[in-house]
Motif scaffolding. Sequence first.
Motif, PDB file in Angstrom:
ATOM      1  N   PHE A  12     -14.680  39.944   0.743  1.00 26.90           N
ATOM      2  CA  PHE A  12     -14.810  39.496  -0.376  1.00 26.90           C
ATOM      3  C   PHE A  12     -13.747  40.549  -0.997  1.00 26.90           C
ATOM      4  CE2 PHE A  12     -15.870  40.557  -4.908  1.00 26.90           C
ATOM      5  CZ  PHE A  12     -15.537  39.306  -5.806  1.00 26.90           C
ATOM      6  N   ILE A  13     -13.901  41.784  -0.611  1.00 27.09           N
ATOM      7  CA  ILE A  13     -13.520  42.662  -1.108  1.00 27.09           C
ATOM      8  C   ILE A  13     -11.630  42.705  -0.524  1.00 27.09           C
ATOM      9  CG2 ILE A  13     -12.916  45.322  -1.419  1.00 27.09           C
ATOM     10  CD1 ILE A  13     -16.391  46.339  -2.166  1.00 27.09           C
ATOM     11  N   LEU A  14     -11.811  42.403   1.222  1.00 21.51           N
ATOM     12  CA  LEU A  14     -11.125  42.370   1.686  1.00 21.51           C
ATOM     13  C   LEU A  14      -9.649  40.927   0.454  1.00 21.51           C
ATOM     14  CD1 LEU A  14      -8.391  43.248   3.513  1.00 21.51           C
ATOM     15  CD2 LEU A  14      -9.789  41.918   4.783  1.00 21.51           C
ATOM     16  N   ILE A  15     -10.140  40.079   0.478  1.00 19.23           N
ATOM     17  CA  ILE A  15      -9.793  38.728  -0.564  1.00 19.23           C
ATOM     18  C   ILE A  15      -9.344  39.674  -1.313  1.00 19.23           C
ATOM     19  CG2 ILE A  15      -9.773  37.130  -1.081  1.00 19.23           C
ATOM     20  CD1 ILE A  15     -11.729  36.321   0.959  1.00 19.23           C
ATOM     21  N   ARG A  16      -9.759  39.933  -2.495  1.00 21.91           N
ATOM     22  CA  ARG A  16      -9.907  40.657  -3.621  1.00 21.91           C
ATOM     23  C   ARG A  16      -8.077  41.687  -3.858  1.00 21.91           C
ATOM     24  NH1 ARG A  16     -13.956  42.738  -7.866  1.00 21.91           N
ATOM     25  NH2 ARG A  16     -11.113  43.486  -8.943  1.00 21.91           N
ATOM     26  N   THR A  17      -8.753  42.117  -2.180  1.00 27.69           N
ATOM     27  CA  THR A  17      -7.330  43.412  -1.978  1.00 27.69           C
ATOM     28  C   THR A  17      -6.196  42.552  -1.867  1.00 27.69           C
ATOM     29  OG1 THR A  17      -8.612  44.468  -1.010  1.00 27.69           O
ATOM     30  CG2 THR A  17      -6.723  44.810  -1.197  1.00 27.69           C
ATOM     31  N   ILE A  18      -5.676  41.525  -1.174  1.00 29.92           N
ATOM     32  CA  ILE A  18      -5.572  40.484  -0.712  1.00 29.92           C
ATOM     33  C   ILE A  18      -4.621  39.732  -1.559  1.00 29.92           C
ATOM     34  CG2 ILE A  18      -4.121  38.495   0.520  1.00 29.92           C
ATOM     35  CD1 ILE A  18      -6.195  40.146   2.796  1.00 29.92           C
ATOM     36  N   LEU A  19      -5.129  39.355  -3.256  1.00 32.59           N
ATOM     37  CA  LEU A  19      -4.797  38.384  -3.715  1.00 32.59           C
ATOM     38  C   LEU A  19      -4.624  39.048  -5.106  1.00 32.59           C
ATOM     39  CD1 LEU A  19      -7.336  35.394  -3.731  1.00 32.59           C
ATOM     40  CD2 LEU A  19      -5.334  35.725  -2.362  1.00 32.59           C
ATOM     41  N   SER A  20      -4.325  40.805  -5.136  1.00 29.45           N
ATOM     42  CA  SER A  20      -3.914  41.809  -5.938  1.00 29.45           C
ATOM     43  C   SER A  20      -2.991  41.447  -6.759  1.00 29.45           C
ATOM     44  CB  SER A  20      -4.331  42.913  -5.918  1.00 29.45           C
ATOM     45  OG  SER A  20      -5.590  42.947  -5.922  1.00 29.45           O
ATOM     46  N   THR A  21      -2.567  40.695  -7.683  1.00 26.71           N
ATOM     47  CA  THR A  21      -1.329  40.648  -7.937  1.00 26.71           C
ATOM     48  C   THR A  21      -0.473  42.034  -8.752  1.00 26.71           C
ATOM     49  OG1 THR A  21      -1.858  40.475 -10.648  1.00 26.71           O
ATOM     50  CG2 THR A  21      -2.466  38.795  -9.177  1.00 26.71           C
ATOM     51  N   THR A  22      -0.877  43.242  -8.779  1.00 35.91           N
ATOM     52  CA  THR A  22      -0.210  44.063  -9.000  1.00 35.91           C
ATOM     53  C   THR A  22      -0.234  45.396  -8.316  1.00 35.91           C
ATOM     54  OG1 THR A  22      -1.975  45.386 -10.689  1.00 35.91           O
ATOM     55  CG2 THR A  22      -0.769  43.937 -11.576  1.00 35.91           C
ATOM     56  N   SER A  23       0.328  46.550  -7.688  1.00 36.38           N
ATOM     57  CA  SER A  23      -0.017  47.549  -7.014  1.00 36.38           C
ATOM     58  C   SER A  23      -0.767  48.304  -7.785  1.00 36.38           C
ATOM     59  CB  SER A  23       2.042  47.964  -6.578  1.00 36.38           C
ATOM     60  OG  SER A  23       2.200  48.723  -8.592  1.00 36.38           O
ATOM     61  N   GLN A  24      -1.082  48.448  -8.492  1.00 36.97           N
ATOM     62  CA  GLN A  24      -2.352  49.343  -9.432  1.00 36.97           C
ATOM     63  C   GLN A  24      -3.712  48.855  -8.563  1.00 36.97           C
ATOM     64  OE1 GLN A  24      -1.771  49.470 -13.395  1.00 36.97           O
ATOM     65  NE2 GLN A  24      -0.716  51.870 -13.059  1.00 36.97           N
ATOM     66  N   ASP A  25      -3.550  47.280  -8.932  1.00 35.45           N
ATOM     67  CA  ASP A  25      -5.022  46.843  -8.285  1.00 35.45           C
ATOM     68  C   ASP A  25      -5.181  46.488  -7.409  1.00 35.45           C
ATOM     69  OD1 ASP A  25      -5.244  46.187 -10.668  1.00 35.45           O
ATOM     70  OD2 ASP A  25      -4.787  43.981 -10.434  1.00 35.45           O
ATOM     71  N   GLN A  26      -3.645  46.306  -5.690  1.00 36.02           N
ATOM     72  CA  GLN A  26      -4.375  46.535  -4.195  1.00 36.02           C
ATOM     73  C   GLN A  26      -4.614  47.944  -4.040  1.00 36.02           C
ATOM     74  OE1 GLN A  26      -0.383  45.380  -3.030  1.00 36.02           O
ATOM     75  NE2 GLN A  26      -1.166  43.426  -2.858  1.00 36.02           N
ATOM     76  N   LEU A  27      -4.035  48.721  -4.857  1.00 37.98           N
ATOM     77  CA  LEU A  27      -4.512  50.100  -4.833  1.00 37.98           C
ATOM     78  C   LEU A  27      -6.358  50.765  -4.477  1.00 37.98           C
ATOM     79  CD1 LEU A  27      -3.877  53.496  -3.774  1.00 37.98           C
ATOM     80  CD2 LEU A  27      -3.367  53.137  -6.051  1.00 37.98           C
ATOM     81  N   ALA A  28      -6.038  49.765  -5.587  1.00 40.65           N
ATOM     82  CA  ALA A  28      -7.761  50.408  -6.826  1.00 40.65           C
ATOM     83  C   ALA A  28      -8.428  49.600  -5.484  1.00 40.65           C
ATOM     84  CB  ALA A  28      -8.229  49.969  -7.748  1.00 40.65           C
ATOM     85  N   ASN A  29      -8.402  47.905  -5.194  1.00 41.62           N
ATOM     86  CA  ASN A  29      -9.087  47.276  -4.152  1.00 41.62           C
ATOM     87  C   ASN A  29      -9.115  48.611  -2.881  1.00 41.62           C
ATOM     88  OD1 ASN A  29     -10.354  45.351  -5.821  1.00 41.62           O
ATOM     89  ND2 ASN A  29      -8.252  44.438  -6.123  1.00 41.62           N
ATOM     90  N   GLY A  30      -7.803  48.681  -3.169  1.00 41.33           N
ATOM     91  CA  GLY A  30      -7.907  48.937  -0.911  1.00 41.33           C
ATOM     92  C   GLY A  30      -8.438  50.654  -0.755  1.00 41.33           C
ATOM     93  N   ILE A  31      -8.918  51.234  -2.356  1.00 46.14           N
ATOM     94  CA  ILE A  31      -9.925  52.410  -1.476  1.00 46.14           C
ATOM     95  C   ILE A  31     -10.811  52.115  -2.347  1.00 46.14           C
ATOM     96  CG2 ILE A  31     -10.864  54.184  -3.579  1.00 46.14           C
ATOM     97  CD1 ILE A  31      -7.656  55.076  -4.236  1.00 46.14           C
ATOM     98  N   LEU A  32     -11.237  50.983  -3.258  1.00 49.77           N
ATOM     99  CA  LEU A  32     -12.767  50.404  -2.856  1.00 49.77           C
ATOM    100  C   LEU A  32     -13.042  50.074  -1.567  1.00 49.77           C
ATOM    101  CD1 LEU A  32     -14.990  49.729  -5.221  1.00 49.77           C
ATOM    102  CD2 LEU A  32     -14.474  47.862  -4.756  1.00 49.77           C
ATOM    103  N   LEU A  33     -12.037  49.217  -1.125  1.00 49.61           N
ATOM    104  CA  LEU A  33     -12.555  48.596   0.441  1.00 49.61           C
ATOM    105  C   LEU A  33     -13.001  50.357   1.241  1.00 49.61           C
ATOM    106  CD1 LEU A  33     -12.617  45.947   2.487  1.00 49.61           C
ATOM    107  CD2 LEU A  33     -10.684  45.973   2.179  1.00 49.61           C
ATOM    108  N   LEU A  34     -12.242  50.599   1.216  1.00 46.64           N
ATOM    109  CA  LEU A  34     -12.127  51.696   2.372  1.00 46.64           C
ATOM    110  C   LEU A  34     -13.604  52.272   2.225  1.00 46.64           C
ATOM    111  CD1 LEU A  34     -11.149  53.870   4.584  1.00 46.64           C
ATOM    112  CD2 LEU A  34     -10.602  55.122   2.136  1.00 46.64           C
ATOM    113  N   ALA A  35     -14.533  52.499   0.084  1.00 42.65           N
ATOM    114  CA  ALA A  35     -15.532  53.349   0.363  1.00 42.65           C
ATOM    115  C   ALA A  35     -16.667  52.498   0.714  1.00 42.65           C
ATOM    116  CB  ALA A  35     -15.698  53.590  -1.400  1.00 42.65           C
ATOM    117  N   VAL A  36     -16.627  50.893   0.673  1.00 38.16           N
ATOM    118  CA  VAL A  36     -17.768  50.419   1.050  1.00 38.16           C
ATOM    119  C   VAL A  36     -18.132  50.414   2.199  1.00 38.16           C
ATOM    120  CG1 VAL A  36     -18.577  47.239   0.938  1.00 38.16           C
ATOM    121  CG2 VAL A  36     -17.452  48.817  -1.098  1.00 38.16           C
ATOM    122  N   THR A  37     -16.800  50.069   3.027  1.00 33.50           N
ATOM    123  CA  THR A  37     -16.399  49.764   4.609  1.00 33.50           C
ATOM    124  C   THR A  37     -17.516  51.604   5.187  1.00 33.50           C
ATOM    125  OG1 THR A  37     -13.886  49.219   4.917  1.00 33.50           O
ATOM    126  CG2 THR A  37     -15.530  50.376   6.936  1.00 33.50           C
TER     127      THR A  37
END
Length: 532
Positions: free
Chosen positions: A242-267
């Motif tokens: 779910f978080i990976l899909i959110r990261t891929i579908l993020s429309t802004t670089s800020q959202d991608q960075l936030a979701n990427g950090i969240l994905l790393l933490a959740v992993t």
Amino acid sequence: MPYQVIILFIVTIIGTILSYFLLRSDRRAVNILFSIFSITAALWSLNLGLFLNARNLNNALSFANFYYIAAAAIPLVFFYFSLFFKRENYHFNKNLLWLLTPFFLIVYSILVDRNFIVEQIFQNGVEKDVILNFRNYFIYTIYFVSFVVLSYFGLLKSYNYAKDRTIRDQLRLVVFGTLIGFVLGMIFNLFLPAFGNYNLIWVGPLSIIIMVSSISYAIIRYKLFNLKVIATEVFVFFLWTFILIRTILSTTSQDQLANGILLLAVTIIGIFLIRSVIREVEQREKLERLTEELGKANDRLKGLDELKTEFLSLACHQFRSPLTAIKGYASLVLEGSYGKVNPSVKEAIDKIFQSSDNLVDVVQDFLDVSQIEQGRIKYEMEKVDMKLLVEEIIGELRPNISKAGLEIIIDAPRESYFVNADKGKLNQVVINLIDNAQKYTKEGSIKISIEKEDGKVVTRIIDTGVGINEDDIGKLFGKFTRTTNSKKTNVNGTGLGLYIVKKIVEAHKGRIWVESSGVGKGSTFFIELDQA
């Protein structure tokens, strides 16, 4: 994309995930076969979805051939699965490998001749329709149904031979769950197409969920800790996805960075969570195994204890007869029944008599214990006057007690003290306690008092003997238990007398206990019985 195709893809994903996680938890033969079964069913569903979604008819024919190949593997793998399921010691017969032959012939025929089963595909509006080669399709149907029947024949045979209720429940679950799946699959994907209805072929793969779920549940039903690991892994996997899909579908670089950090933490958290659950499960399973082993060991010990008791009973019976004969003949010799005996010989015979008498008592103690533990002692209850019983016993024991230099006193008002008891067994209890008082009292007296207290008859045997250490009082009525002082005073005791006395009193629904002020200060034994 049509909703039928989406459903088929979802079924494919569910079947694949369940297969993976079950195989991940245990790699026995049955789990490996189940994983292959689930994967082949998932491939069947996937190719059906691709067939329905294909715009090019040539590609559609390829997908149709692939889903017929995948479908042909399903009953074959299920047959081998049925051989191993709930047969832990099953030795695979290599001769059964020849049953792979018809499957490989079907695969070979489809690969060599693309129109072996499906002669033609054509577009009928928005849906596809198919013309089948009925001769080859009939052979394919016979093959499919035959392996399904063979599989259930094996499962039902296992069910009939299974004695364990858990195994029978698991087999029943697999039989009914998969049977529903096979019936639905054959109706919508085997029989209806034979009669020209190809529009409902997407319904059959829904049966995969029923089949895979029933087998999965049957395998892990009685391994709930493994289920906990699987549930944790599935949850973490879907969270990552779910978080990976959110990261891929993020429309802004800020959202991608936030979701990427969240994905790393959740992993990282997910990995630690899975590991901690696995450790917990391993510890619980280890504890469960140890508990089961302890239970088996306890059952074995109980069996050995029963054998010991039976042997003891038999041995005591065999010993008692010759000992009684020795004691009897020694008594006759001492009484002069065989003529005058030399004083030195008489002294030796007296020792034989005393020793045999002591040994008879020991054998009787062991015999009483064995009968108590086997529940073979019978009690004939009657109305017994405790005072008269004690007076009779004192009359019998007074000569020996006086010979030991002790005084024996009975203290009871002139009235009746009736209790419901087996007179013989109660006699044994009182004799044992008075005899103990004599053995462990070097000088002084033995006093027996009888009183009525709150509907009870309480008998006290009071001595001025060696006394009892406070630490020994709690264990005095145990089997083979003797206090330190008693071992010094009387070396011949077995430690069974008070154990037998306690069991007899408890059988009368009474109570027995002891009190002592300490070593060298005497002791008092209490017998409490209901007043009749």
